[in-house]
Design a protein around this motif. Structure first.
Motif, PDB file in Angstrom:
ATOM      1  N   ASN A  81      -7.818  -3.071  -4.163  1.00 33.58           N
ATOM      2  CA  ASN A  81      -8.365  -1.882  -4.863  1.00 33.58           C
ATOM      3  C   ASN A  81      -9.683  -1.668  -5.190  1.00 33.58           C
ATOM      4  OD1 ASN A  81      -5.709  -0.365  -4.942  1.00 33.58           O
ATOM      5  ND2 ASN A  81      -5.150  -1.554  -6.920  1.00 33.58           N
ATOM      6  N   GLN A  82     -10.348  -2.739  -5.492  1.00 34.35           N
ATOM      7  CA  GLN A  82     -11.789  -2.563  -5.974  1.00 34.35           C
ATOM      8  C   GLN A  82     -12.604  -2.646  -4.285  1.00 34.35           C
ATOM      9  OE1 GLN A  82     -13.346  -6.144  -7.687  1.00 34.35           O
ATOM     10  NE2 GLN A  82     -15.312  -5.219  -8.151  1.00 34.35           N
TER      11      GLN A  82
ATOM     12  N   ARG B 290      -4.043  -7.480  -5.424  1.00 34.07           N
ATOM     13  CA  ARG B 290      -3.908  -6.085  -5.408  1.00 34.07           C
ATOM     14  C   ARG B 290      -5.271  -5.727  -6.159  1.00 34.07           C
ATOM     15  NH1 ARG B 290      -0.791  -4.236 -10.618  1.00 34.07           N
ATOM     16  NH2 ARG B 290      -2.754  -5.183 -11.505  1.00 34.07           N
ATOM     17  N   ASP B 291      -5.982  -6.215  -7.322  1.00 35.57           N
ATOM     18  CA  ASP B 291      -7.068  -5.999  -7.706  1.00 35.57           C
ATOM     19  C   ASP B 291      -8.264  -6.015  -6.960  1.00 35.57           C
ATOM     20  OD1 ASP B 291      -5.518  -5.235 -10.025  1.00 35.57           O
ATOM     21  OD2 ASP B 291      -6.224  -7.084 -11.074  1.00 35.57           O
TER      22      ASP B 291
ATOM     23  N   LEU C 144       0.777  -1.316  -0.111  1.00 32.99           N
ATOM     24  CA  LEU C 144      -0.043   0.082   0.139  1.00 32.99           C
ATOM     25  C   LEU C 144       0.974   1.349  -0.097  1.00 32.99           C
ATOM     26  CD1 LEU C 144      -2.781   1.442   0.356  1.00 32.99           C
ATOM     27  CD2 LEU C 144      -2.479   1.270   2.574  1.00 32.99           C
ATOM     28  N   ASP C 145       0.986   2.161  -1.082  1.00 27.69           N
ATOM     29  CA  ASP C 145       1.642   3.116  -1.208  1.00 27.69           C
ATOM     30  C   ASP C 145       3.090   2.994  -1.162  1.00 27.69           C
ATOM     31  OD1 ASP C 145      -0.760   4.725  -1.356  1.00 27.69           O
ATOM     32  OD2 ASP C 145      -0.708   5.136   0.775  1.00 27.69           O
TER      33      ASP C 145
ATOM     34  N   ARG D 211     -12.003   0.721  -2.964  1.00 29.75           N
ATOM     35  CA  ARG D 211     -12.180   1.901  -4.020  1.00 29.75           C
ATOM     36  C   ARG D 211     -11.014   2.911  -3.885  1.00 29.75           C
ATOM     37  NH1 ARG D 211     -18.197   2.482  -1.506  1.00 29.75           N
ATOM     38  NH2 ARG D 211     -18.968   0.580  -2.711  1.00 29.75           N
ATOM     39  N   THR D 212      -9.988   2.177  -4.325  1.00 25.89           N
ATOM     40  CA  THR D 212      -8.829   2.964  -4.511  1.00 25.89           C
ATOM     41  C   THR D 212      -8.052   2.611  -5.435  1.00 25.89           C
ATOM     42  OG1 THR D 212      -7.015   4.055  -3.293  1.00 25.89           O
ATOM     43  CG2 THR D 212      -7.436   1.730  -2.711  1.00 25.89           C
ATOM     44  N   ASP D 213      -6.743   2.939  -5.637  1.00 34.00           N
ATOM     45  CA  ASP D 213      -5.771   2.696  -6.679  1.00 34.00           C
ATOM     46  C   ASP D 213      -4.408   2.593  -6.069  1.00 34.00           C
ATOM     47  OD1 ASP D 213      -5.192   5.140  -6.612  1.00 34.00           O
ATOM     48  OD2 ASP D 213      -5.263   5.416  -8.980  1.00 34.00           O
ATOM     49  N   ARG D 214      -4.308   2.552  -4.824  1.00 28.29           N
ATOM     50  CA  ARG D 214      -3.164   2.652  -3.964  1.00 28.29           C
ATOM     51  C   ARG D 214      -2.335   1.429  -3.741  1.00 28.29           C
ATOM     52  NH1 ARG D 214      -5.124   5.747   1.228  1.00 28.29           N
ATOM     53  NH2 ARG D 214      -2.950   5.339   1.662  1.00 28.29           N
ATOM     54  N   PHE D 215      -2.997   0.271  -3.982  1.00 33.35           N
ATOM     55  CA  PHE D 215      -2.412  -0.939  -3.808  1.00 33.35           C
ATOM     56  C   PHE D 215      -1.572  -1.336  -4.854  1.00 33.35           C
ATOM     57  CE2 PHE D 215      -5.855  -1.071  -0.711  1.00 33.35           C
ATOM     58  CZ  PHE D 215      -5.155  -1.821   0.452  1.00 33.35           C
TER      59      PHE D 215
END
Length: 81
Positions: free
Chosen positions: A62-63, A58-59, A24-25, A66-70
């Motif tokens: 993220n789902q 990861r997908d 994460l990040d 509700r992010t794209d940080r992974f």
């Protein structure tokens, strides 16, 4: 290398080209899943010898959040001592 126990269960040791971590990040994480109703705690895997499993985790994270940080990162191999 492999080993078979008395119940005829075979354990193979396979070489992995790399290890892939879900982060994460860019920082390593651990995942703990708690079922409050049943009082159960499970720790989920975040490091995989197969890239496709790491990408799936990861997908899904993220789902779910509700992010794209992974993201997925390749771990470097080195000696501990």
């Amino acid at each position: 290398m492999f080993q078979t126990d008395p119940q005829y269960r075979r354990l193979d040791v396979l070489e992995a080209p790399a290890m892939y971590a879900v982060c994460l990040d860019g920082r390593h994480i651990g995942l703990r899943e708690i079922n409050e109703l049943a009082g159960l705690t499970r720790y989920r895997q975040t490091v995989y010898p197969n890239l496709s499993y790491a990408i799936q985790r990861r997908d899904r994270l993220n789902q779910r959040f509700r992010t794209d940080r992974f993201g997925v990162y390749i771990l470097q191999v080195g000696a501990l001592a």
